[in-house]
Scaffold this active site. Sequence first.
Site, PDB file in Angstrom:
ATOM      1  N   ARG A 121     -81.761  21.664 -53.113  1.00 56.04           N
ATOM      2  CA  ARG A 121     -82.576  22.807 -52.681  1.00 56.04           C
ATOM      3  C   ARG A 121     -81.945  23.621 -51.561  1.00 56.04           C
ATOM      4  NH1 ARG A 121     -86.235  18.781 -53.251  1.00 56.04           N
ATOM      5  NH2 ARG A 121     -87.444  18.895 -55.179  1.00 56.04           N
ATOM      6  N   GLU A 185     -64.483  50.111 -53.659  1.00 53.36           N
ATOM      7  CA  GLU A 185     -65.726  49.778 -52.939  1.00 53.36           C
ATOM      8  C   GLU A 185     -65.676  50.291 -51.491  1.00 53.36           C
ATOM      9  OE1 GLU A 185     -68.222  48.509 -54.660  1.00 53.36           O
ATOM     10  OE2 GLU A 185     -67.291  47.432 -56.331  1.00 53.36           O
ATOM     11  N   LYS A 220     -71.768  47.775 -45.100  1.00 54.39           N
ATOM     12  CA  LYS A 220     -72.484  46.788 -45.924  1.00 54.39           C
ATOM     13  C   LYS A 220     -73.519  46.057 -45.060  1.00 54.39           C
ATOM     14  CE  LYS A 220     -73.332  43.937 -49.427  1.00 54.39           C
ATOM     15  NZ  LYS A 220     -72.973  43.411 -50.716  1.00 54.39           N
ATOM     16  N   GLU A 230     -83.302  43.734 -51.527  1.00 54.07           N
ATOM     17  CA  GLU A 230     -83.069  44.780 -52.514  1.00 54.07           C
ATOM     18  C   GLU A 230     -84.362  45.373 -53.068  1.00 54.07           C
ATOM     19  OE1 GLU A 230     -79.999  43.655 -55.283  1.00 54.07           O
ATOM     20  OE2 GLU A 230     -79.708  45.715 -55.926  1.00 54.07           O
ATOM     21  N   ARG A 234     -81.183  49.083 -50.477  1.00 55.03           N
ATOM     22  CA  ARG A 234     -79.958  48.365 -50.849  1.00 55.03           C
ATOM     23  C   ARG A 234     -79.369  48.889 -52.161  1.00 55.03           C
ATOM     24  NH1 ARG A 234     -79.023  41.898 -49.891  1.00 55.03           N
ATOM     25  NH2 ARG A 234     -77.051  41.736 -50.958  1.00 55.03           N
TER      26      ARG A 234
HETATM   27  N1  LIG Z   1     -72.628  38.729 -54.347  1.00 49.03           N
HETATM   28  C1  LIG Z   1     -72.448  40.023 -54.259  1.00 49.03           C
HETATM   29  O1  LIG Z   1     -73.162  40.736 -53.555  1.00 49.03           O
HETATM   30  C2  LIG Z   1     -71.306  40.636 -55.028  1.00 49.03           C
HETATM   31  C3  LIG Z   1     -70.941  41.971 -54.769  1.00 49.03           C
HETATM   32  C4  LIG Z   1     -69.863  42.498 -55.468  1.00 49.03           C
HETATM   33  C5  LIG Z   1     -69.178  41.715 -56.396  1.00 49.03           C
HETATM   34  N2  LIG Z   1     -69.555  40.441 -56.611  1.00 49.03           N
HETATM   35  C6  LIG Z   1     -68.828  39.587 -57.585  1.00 49.03           C
HETATM   36  O2  LIG Z   1     -67.491  39.411 -57.122  1.00 49.03           O
HETATM   37  C7  LIG Z   1     -66.673  39.097 -58.245  1.00 49.03           C
HETATM   38  C8  LIG Z   1     -65.356  39.820 -58.131  1.00 49.03           C
HETATM   39  O3  LIG Z   1     -64.698  39.386 -56.971  1.00 49.03           O
HETATM   40  P1  LIG Z   1     -63.153  39.717 -56.690  1.00 49.03           P
HETATM   41  O4  LIG Z   1     -62.914  41.138 -56.977  1.00 49.03           O
HETATM   42  O5  LIG Z   1     -62.861  39.179 -55.350  1.00 49.03           O
HETATM   43  O6  LIG Z   1     -62.375  38.942 -57.844  1.00 49.03           O
HETATM   44  P2  LIG Z   1     -61.896  37.414 -57.979  1.00 49.03           P
HETATM   45  O7  LIG Z   1     -62.700  36.508 -57.176  1.00 49.03           O
HETATM   46  O8  LIG Z   1     -61.788  37.159 -59.431  1.00 49.03           O
HETATM   47  O9  LIG Z   1     -60.432  37.453 -57.354  1.00 49.03           O
HETATM   48  C9  LIG Z   1     -59.433  38.200 -57.989  1.00 49.03           C
HETATM   49  C10 LIG Z   1     -58.128  37.407 -58.110  1.00 49.03           C
HETATM   50  O10 LIG Z   1     -57.472  37.420 -56.847  1.00 49.03           O
HETATM   51  C11 LIG Z   1     -57.036  36.102 -56.506  1.00 49.03           C
HETATM   52  N3  LIG Z   1     -57.018  36.043 -55.054  1.00 49.03           N
HETATM   53  C12 LIG Z   1     -58.056  35.905 -54.218  1.00 49.03           C
HETATM   54  N4  LIG Z   1     -57.658  36.047 -52.955  1.00 49.03           N
HETATM   55  C13 LIG Z   1     -56.328  36.264 -52.984  1.00 49.03           C
HETATM   56  C14 LIG Z   1     -55.348  36.488 -51.993  1.00 49.03           C
HETATM   57  N5  LIG Z   1     -55.677  36.579 -50.693  1.00 49.03           N
HETATM   58  N6  LIG Z   1     -54.064  36.668 -52.376  1.00 49.03           N
HETATM   59  C15 LIG Z   1     -53.725  36.642 -53.691  1.00 49.03           C
HETATM   60  N7  LIG Z   1     -54.610  36.447 -54.676  1.00 49.03           N
HETATM   61  C16 LIG Z   1     -55.908  36.262 -54.325  1.00 49.03           C
HETATM   62  C17 LIG Z   1     -58.046  35.214 -57.166  1.00 49.03           C
HETATM   63  O11 LIG Z   1     -57.536  33.928 -57.349  1.00 49.03           O
HETATM   64  C18 LIG Z   1     -58.310  35.953 -58.475  1.00 49.03           C
HETATM   65  O12 LIG Z   1     -57.342  35.608 -59.430  1.00 49.03           O
HETATM   66  C19 LIG Z   1     -67.471  39.436 -59.488  1.00 49.03           C
HETATM   67  O13 LIG Z   1     -67.865  38.253 -60.128  1.00 49.03           O
HETATM   68  C20 LIG Z   1     -68.683  40.190 -58.945  1.00 49.03           C
HETATM   69  O14 LIG Z   1     -69.830  40.000 -59.741  1.00 49.03           O
HETATM   70  C21 LIG Z   1     -70.604  39.894 -55.944  1.00 49.03           C
HETATM   71 ZN   LIG Z   2     -69.012  46.876 -57.260  1.00 51.49          ZN
END
Ligand SMILES: NC(=O)c1ccc[n+]([C@@H]2O[C@H](COP(=O)([O-])OP(=O)(O)OC[C@H]3O[C@@H](n4cnc5c(N)ncnc54)[C@H](O)[C@@H]3O)[C@@H](O)[C@H]2O)c1
Ligand SMILES: [Zn+2]
Length: 361
Positions: A121, A185, A220, A230, A234
């Site tokens: 939880r 972003e 943000k 939200e 938001r």
């Molecule tokens: N929770 C929220 O409010 C929220 C908001 C926006 C997006 N998201 C989610 O975030 C996700 C996308 O995240 P992302 O864009 O970070 O992609 P990701 O987590 O897939 O990372 C992209 C790639 O970069 C690599 N990587 C990470 N850090 C690195 C570094 N410092 N150096 C080299 N490689 C590195 C990772 O291993 C991966 O292969 C989606 O699933 C999306 O739905 C969530």
């Molecule tokens: Zn986005």
Amino acid sequence: MQTFHVAIGPAGYDVFFGPALLGRVGELMLGAGLAGKVALVTSPTVASLYGQKVMDSLRSSGFEVHVLEMPDGEQHKNLGTVNSLYDAMLDLGVERSDTVVALGGGVVGDTAGFVAATYMRGLSLVQVPTTLLAQVDASIGGKVAVDHPRAKNIIGAFHQPKMVISDPHALETLPPEEFRCGLAEVVKAGMIRSPRLFAHLERTGAEPLAAIVAQAIGVKVEVVVADPYEHDLRAVLNFGHTIGHGIEAVSNYALRHGDAVSVGMVAATRIASDMGLCPHSLADRLGRLLRSFGLPVAMPGLSPDAVWQAMAADKKRRDGRLRFVLPRAIGDVVITDQVPDDLAKRVIASVVACAPTAPEI
Ligand SMILES: NC(=O)c1ccc[n+]([C@@H]2O[C@H](COP(=O)([O-])OP(=O)(O)OC[C@H]3O[C@@H](n4cnc5c(N)ncnc54)[C@H](O)[C@@H]3O)[C@@H](O)[C@H]2O)c1
Ligand SMILES: [Zn+2]
């Protein structure tokens, strides 16, 4: 180091941002009263780059650290991975007083966050984001989720972290396409709330990087503090995402999120100018900035109808009407469900159909 306080919940929490913080994760966690076992959830790529540094920092502060690797990639952000993490934590005897540390991009952050929200939880969560997108967006605000085969991010919770620790040095190893998509972003943050950030990006591009990341984090934090669950405000974070999600879905997620959002922001701005909300020059100005970062302003080759259908499928989840976030000026957006369908369809066609012969709908 800069500290941003997120005043959500009884005590709120801090986003720490600064160089070399990956080596201070243990110290910062001790300072917040955390102790015991740490389930350090990460991915192979990030573990090989930064795992040791973070582990050393945690161990030297007295934490018992266990590394739990999940595979890289959005396709692993699912309940199967969550189950494997639960298994590993049960084997290790992780208890409610222990902590999940998410070290990685948004995929790791969302998955580990969902595990932290639900295992026993809920236990303490610390976000250590290593992508640009995760530092300026996913790690802040407490939304955690995994995907279902039929819909993205549909199984989730609100679970605020105890802290977020962001180190701009980590961004130096990001592949260029991940960096570019994170910048979409950052531009969004400027468009929705910060003329200063937007002007900075126009003036000096993404340099100095720490300064633009800090400003985007500030945006943000302000938005989520104003509307933690939200209910209304938001939703401004969805600027560019209404059409962007449609484009992403039609590409079967082959297109990158940031690229799709880039096109979606241009489209939303064209809709706004056609509705008389902002000058026509705004879409050109936004497009120039996006292009300077290598981001697309059109995605020729997709079917406008298919994009519209995908958006309509999204709409079913939100009381029947498509909601758009439209700019009135840089730093000032409105949320509206009053966009005429024919206008939206025409603008979608202008960004996704083959450019010079875009059909009028
Ligand atoms: N929770 C929220 O409010 C929220 C908001 C926006 C997006 N998201 C989610 O975030 C996700 C996308 O995240 P992302 O864009 O970070 O992609 P990701 O987590 O897939 O990372 C992209 C790639 O970069 C690599 N990587 C990470 N850090 C690195 C570094 N410092 N150096 C080299 N490689 C590195 C990772 O291993 C991966 O292969 C989606 O699933 C999306 O739905 C969530
Ligand atoms: Zn986005």
